[in-house]
Design a protein around this motif. Structure first.
Motif, PDB file in Angstrom:
ATOM      1  N   ALA A   1       0.865  -1.187   0.000  1.00 15.22           N
ATOM      2  CA  ALA A   1       0.000   0.000   0.000  1.00 15.22           C
ATOM      3  C   ALA A   1       0.898   1.232   0.000  1.00 15.22           C
ATOM      4  N   VAL A   2       0.460   2.264  -0.699  1.00 14.01           N
ATOM      5  CA  VAL A   2       1.191   3.534  -0.658  1.00 14.01           C
ATOM      6  C   VAL A   2       0.293   4.595  -0.022  1.00 14.01           C
ATOM      7  N   ILE A   3       0.859   5.350   0.914  1.00 11.27           N
ATOM      8  CA  ILE A   3       0.139   6.484   1.508  1.00 11.27           C
ATOM      9  C   ILE A   3       0.660   7.737   0.818  1.00 11.27           C
ATOM     10  N   THR A   4      -0.229   8.419   0.127  1.00 11.32           N
ATOM     11  CA  THR A   4       0.219   9.515  -0.737  1.00 11.32           C
ATOM     12  C   THR A   4      -0.726  10.709  -0.672  1.00 11.32           C
ATOM     13  N   CYS A   5      -0.302  11.799  -1.307  1.00 11.33           N
ATOM     14  CA  CYS A   5      -1.191  12.950  -1.423  1.00 11.33           C
ATOM     15  C   CYS A   5      -1.954  12.853  -2.751  1.00 11.33           C
ATOM     16  N   ARG A   6      -3.045  13.594  -2.848  1.00  8.83           N
ATOM     17  CA  ARG A   6      -3.908  13.519  -4.031  1.00  8.83           C
ATOM     18  C   ARG A   6      -3.125  13.814  -5.327  1.00  8.83           C
ATOM     19  N   GLU A   7      -2.173  14.738  -5.244  1.00 10.90           N
ATOM     20  CA  GLU A   7      -1.443  15.177  -6.435  1.00 10.90           C
ATOM     21  C   GLU A   7      -0.620  14.053  -7.067  1.00 10.90           C
ATOM     22  N   ASN A   8      -0.220  13.042  -6.254  1.00  8.54           N
ATOM     23  CA  ASN A   8       0.702  12.019  -6.775  1.00  8.54           C
ATOM     24  C   ASN A   8       0.048  10.676  -7.074  1.00  8.54           C
ATOM     25  N   VAL A   9      -1.260  10.577  -6.930  1.00 12.53           N
ATOM     26  CA  VAL A   9      -1.934   9.279  -7.047  1.00 12.53           C
ATOM     27  C   VAL A   9      -1.564   8.529  -8.329  1.00 12.53           C
ATOM     28  N   GLU A  10      -1.576   9.244  -9.453  1.00 14.11           N
ATOM     29  CA  GLU A  10      -1.392   8.574 -10.750  1.00 14.11           C
ATOM     30  C   GLU A  10      -0.050   7.859 -10.875  1.00 14.11           C
ATOM     31  N   ILE A  11       0.955   8.389 -10.196  1.00  9.78           N
ATOM     32  CA  ILE A  11       2.307   7.820 -10.289  1.00  9.78           C
ATOM     33  C   ILE A  11       2.325   6.339  -9.889  1.00  9.78           C
ATOM     34  N   TYR A  12       1.461   5.989  -8.929  1.00  4.90           N
ATOM     35  CA  TYR A  12       1.534   4.636  -8.373  1.00  4.90           C
ATOM     36  C   TYR A  12       0.543   3.671  -9.000  1.00  4.90           C
TER      37      TYR A  12
ATOM     38  N   VAL B   1      -4.567  16.640   5.497  1.00  2.00           N
ATOM     39  CA  VAL B   1      -3.724  15.454   5.697  1.00  2.00           C
ATOM     40  C   VAL B   1      -3.734  15.060   7.174  1.00  2.00           C
ATOM     41  N   ALA B   2      -3.574  16.061   8.052  1.00  2.00           N
ATOM     42  CA  ALA B   2      -3.565  15.785   9.502  1.00  2.00           C
ATOM     43  C   ALA B   2      -4.885  15.149   9.923  1.00  2.00           C
ATOM     44  N   LYS B   3      -5.966  15.655   9.402  1.00  3.60           N
ATOM     45  CA  LYS B   3      -7.285  15.177   9.805  1.00  3.60           C
ATOM     46  C   LYS B   3      -7.527  13.721   9.389  1.00  3.60           C
ATOM     47  N   ASN B   4      -6.950  13.310   8.255  1.00  8.15           N
ATOM     48  CA  ASN B   4      -7.180  11.949   7.754  1.00  8.15           C
ATOM     49  C   ASN B   4      -6.148  10.941   8.236  1.00  8.15           C
ATOM     50  N   LEU B   5      -5.059  11.435   8.841  1.00  7.54           N
ATOM     51  CA  LEU B   5      -3.919  10.567   9.103  1.00  7.54           C
ATOM     52  C   LEU B   5      -4.246   9.390  10.022  1.00  7.54           C
ATOM     53  N   PHE B   6      -4.920   9.648  11.145  1.00  9.00           N
ATOM     54  CA  PHE B   6      -5.149   8.563  12.111  1.00  9.00           C
ATOM     55  C   PHE B   6      -6.131   7.522  11.584  1.00  9.00           C
ATOM     56  N   THR B   7      -7.123   7.970  10.804  1.00  6.24           N
ATOM     57  CA  THR B   7      -8.039   6.998  10.200  1.00  6.24           C
ATOM     58  C   THR B   7      -7.249   6.117   9.232  1.00  6.24           C
ATOM     59  N   THR B   8      -6.356   6.722   8.477  1.00  7.00           N
ATOM     60  CA  THR B   8      -5.510   5.960   7.544  1.00  7.00           C
ATOM     61  C   THR B   8      -4.675   4.921   8.290  1.00  7.00           C
ATOM     62  N   LEU B   9      -4.042   5.333   9.376  1.00  9.07           N
ATOM     63  CA  LEU B   9      -3.192   4.404  10.118  1.00  9.07           C
ATOM     64  C   LEU B   9      -4.021   3.273  10.726  1.00  9.07           C
ATOM     65  N   ARG B  10      -5.232   3.612  11.190  1.00  6.00           N
ATOM     66  CA  ARG B  10      -6.097   2.582  11.770  1.00  6.00           C
ATOM     67  C   ARG B  10      -6.566   1.587  10.710  1.00  6.00           C
ATOM     68  N   GLU B  11      -6.766   2.068   9.475  1.00  3.86           N
ATOM     69  CA  GLU B  11      -7.336   1.192   8.443  1.00  3.86           C
ATOM     70  C   GLU B  11      -6.290   0.350   7.721  1.00  3.86           C
ATOM     71  N   LEU B  12      -5.029   0.704   7.922  1.00  4.29           N
ATOM     72  CA  LEU B  12      -3.949   0.010   7.208  1.00  4.29           C
ATOM     73  C   LEU B  12      -4.020  -1.507   7.373  1.00  4.29           C
ATOM     74  N   ASP B  13      -4.328  -1.937   8.596  1.00  2.00           N
ATOM     75  CA  ASP B  13      -4.320  -3.377   8.874  1.00  2.00           C
ATOM     76  C   ASP B  13      -5.482  -4.114   8.221  1.00  2.00           C
TER      77      ASP B  13
ATOM     78  N   ILE C   1      -3.613   4.867  -0.850  1.00  4.92           N
ATOM     79  CA  ILE C   1      -4.418   5.592   0.136  1.00  4.92           C
ATOM     80  C   ILE C   1      -4.084   7.069   0.037  1.00  4.92           C
ATOM     81  N   THR C   2      -5.113   7.870  -0.233  1.00 13.02           N
ATOM     82  CA  THR C   2      -4.910   9.313  -0.360  1.00 13.02           C
ATOM     83  C   THR C   2      -5.257   9.976   0.957  1.00 13.02           C
ATOM     84  N   VAL C   3      -4.296  10.685   1.554  1.00 10.52           N
ATOM     85  CA  VAL C   3      -4.570  11.335   2.842  1.00 10.52           C
ATOM     86  C   VAL C   3      -5.005  12.783   2.688  1.00 10.52           C
ATOM     87  N   GLY C   4      -4.965  13.306   1.474  1.00 13.40           N
ATOM     88  CA  GLY C   4      -5.371  14.693   1.276  1.00 13.40           C
ATOM     89  C   GLY C   4      -4.442  15.371   0.292  1.00 13.40           C
ATOM     90  N   SER C   5      -4.557  16.688   0.230  1.00 10.77           N
ATOM     91  CA  SER C   5      -3.742  17.437  -0.710  1.00 10.77           C
ATOM     92  C   SER C   5      -2.482  17.974  -0.034  1.00 10.77           C
TER      93      SER C   5
END
Ligand code: AMP
Ligand code: MG
Length: 364
Positions: free
Chosen positions: A288-299, A318-330, A307-311
């Motif tokens: 899985a890659v955790i990335t910003c919206r601007e770079n999605v296409e690269i991967y 990004v800060a607001k989405n970070l903990f949900t992202t970390l929780r969902e990784l598993d 996983i897009t955490v924001g712009s």
């Protein structure tokens, strides 16, 4: 209905602890006063409560109820040498919770409270050792959330760490608090998502010059600008190394860690993240890659989950989405995750601190 739960590592007279949780849903801006009234009385009688703040949800107990504060450590499975933050709603609360407050700190409070800045000060007489882990200092903040504000106006100061089970990311949504705390706390006040989604900034003012203990939602640049002096920022506060000593006692514990191994790539170039992903692919890993919206296409077409955490242009998102992202990784069914890094400006310093602390490897 009471739910039986097992708190690992805690001996509760040989029996599993059972807690009946009362759940209240309230409007974040206009909470029902009759609900706050009921829970206020419960807290004053020694109950523990999950409540929203603008940063993350807290698990609180009245500072006048040391036995309730002890239950917070059990509910979270938190080491008892990790002190709590005292949450207040009026400046008068400082007179009983802290002493020797420098003039510069009074001026700072005037401008940034209520808000996501926690001050470490010399401790006052009303704060019991259960809340400070026996330290002579105390961490205090005034949250900027209507529910927290109204609740504390009624209860007086609350000792409250984040309402997660120790080691997990702090809870920022209804789902997180129910997952972590239902059956462990007496009361939950659910007011939906928190505002910043990342914890408060902690600055130690018991020493000179003041030192950043934990970057958070309040940018350190704003604090230095108001104070007109530098605040010491170390590799520990940036999340590179764990504090060996009781610099900020909680810092020696691993935080935010998903079970999935996480590599943080510190260079700003997405090509470097791609290189790491490609080499993991050769090892037949699901990535899985955790990335910003601007770079999605690269991967796209290269990794299994993106996983897009924001712009990158809006680090608050990004800060607001970070903990949900970390929780969902598993839950993604991947072997390993690779995260891009973000500029360490403003709230970006807190984002990078949390990512590093959640990681198993940092590539510089
Ligand atoms: P939490 O609210 O769960 O983020 O935890 C509160 C954090 O505040 C702890 O992990 C400590 O790092 C910090 N803290 C609380 N009291 C003190 C203190 N007296 N000195 C330094 N740091 C503190
Ligand atoms: Mg915490």
């Amino acid at each position: 209905m009471a739910r039986a739960i097992c708190i690992s590592g805690i001996e509760c007279c040989g029996v599993e602890t059972m807690v009946l949780t009362k759940l209240f849903r309230v409007d974040a801006l206009y909470p029902d006063p009759s609900i706050l009234d009921v829970v206020c009385r419960d807290v004053l009688s020694g109950k523990i409560i999950v409540f929203p703040t603008e940063t993350v949800y807290g698990l609180g107990a009245s500072i006048y109820r040391p036995e309730a504060i002890r239950r917070i450590f059990i509910a979270k499975n938190r080491p008892i040498d990790n002190p709590l933050i005292i949450h207040i709603s009026r400046r008068e609360h400082l007179y009983e919770t802290a002493v020797d407050i420098p003039d510069a700190v009074w001026r700072l409070i005037e401008l940034v409270w209520p808000g996501p800045l926690t001050l470490v000060l010399k401790g006052g007489s009303a704060v019991p050792p259960e809340a400070t882990a026996g330290l002579p200092t105390v961490a205090i903040r005034m949250p900027a959330h209507p529910v927290a504000e109204k609740l504390i106006d009624c209860t007086g100061p609350l000792a409250a760490p984040s309402a997660n089970i120790s080691g997990r990311p702090s809870p920022t949504t209804s789902h997180h608090i129910l997952t972590d705390m239902f059956g462990r706390t007496d009361i939950i006040i659910d007011a939906g998502d928190t505002i910043f989604g990342i914890e408060s900034t902690i600055v130690d003012f018991s020493i000179k010059p003041p030192r950043l203990l934990r970057p958070g939602a309040m940018p350190i640049e704003r604090i230095t600008e108001i104070l007109g002096i530098e605040v010491t920022v170390t590799d520990v506060s940036r999340g590179y190394v764990e504090a060996e000593e009781a610099l900020a006692p909680g810092m020696k514990y691993r935080h935010y860690a998903p079970s999935t191994p996480l590599i943080v790539v510190e260079t700003r170039k997405p090509e470097d993240v791609l290189k790491v992903a490609l080499s993991l692919r050769r090892e037949r890993k699901r990535i899985a890659v955790i990335t910003c919206r601007e770079n999605v296409e690269i991967y796209q077409g290269i990794v299994d989950k993106i996983i897009t955490v924001g712009s990158r242009e809006n680090l608050f998102e990004v800060a607001k989405n970070l903990f949900t992202t970390l929780r969902e990784l598993d839950r993604l069914g991947v072997d390993i995750a690779v995260a891009e890094s973000f500029p360490e400006k403003g709230i970006g310093l807190a984002i990078m601190n949390r990512l590093r602390k959640a990681s198993t490897k940092i590539i510089l």
